[in-house]
Design an enzyme around this catalytic site. Structure first.
Site: not given
Ligand code: ZN
Length: 184
Positions: A64, A69, A106-107, A148-149, A152
């Protein structure tokens, strides 16, 4: 850049090509804590944006990726929990039920993992990158990545929900124990 760069939309031009993912450090902290704005109109640019964000996500082994991000402060994200790339624009989670606990990363916080409790079943609606309405009833990993997304877009990170006792850093190359973790 050379003279032959093909024209791209303004949104896509805002993505840094060499290091596209905003990390939670330096000025990235403020970016990732902002509440994103709804998309006013889904123009043709969003189909290309979905592809570009998908490429960045896959290249980082994520499932995701939310717009903030990559420095785009709009309410949209892409994900692929095994059924192909999907973009959701202006999403809203209209039903939540059940609970699941699983490891997340998380990226934007590379190497950090922890257990997060999420709803096990959700219903989410929004529009896709072509402006078509979407309404999804999902569970398991798909429900997890969408939650999760979605967070963000409100400046919320998984570390805000994670069980602090489970938060831990995994150094690159020593990844085995978190192979099951969501990375998004
Ligand atoms: Zn994340």
């Amino acid at each position: 850049m050379g003279a032959t760069v093909k024209p791209a939309g303004k949104l896509i031009n805002a993505i840094k090509r060499d290091d596209p993912i905003v990390k939670y450090e330096g000025e990235g902290r403020a970016i990732l804590r902002q509440v994103c704005k709804p998309v006013a109109k889904v123009t043709e640019e969003y189909a290309e944006l979905a592809e570009v964000m998908g490429e960045i996500m896959y290249a980082s082994n994520g499932i995701g990726l939310a717009a903030p991000q990559v420095g785009i402060m709009q309410r949209l994200f892409v994900y692929d929990a095994g059924d192909g790339l999907q973009m959701l624009i202006n999403p809203s989670i209209i039903q939540k039920r059940g609970a699941q606990i699983g490891s997340e990363g998380c990226l934007s916080l590379p190497g950090l993992y922890g257990d997060v409790e999420r709803a096990s079943h959700i219903v989410v609606k929004g529009v896709d990158q072509f402006g078509h309405p979407v309404r999804l009833r999902v569970e398991g990993m798909t429900a997890r990545v969408i939650q999760h997304e979605y967070d963000h877009l409100d400046g919320v990170l998984f570390i805000d929900h994670a069980d602090p006792e489970t938060l831990h850093i995994v150094t690159p190359g020593d990844h085995a124990e978190d192979d099951e973790a969501l990375e998004a």
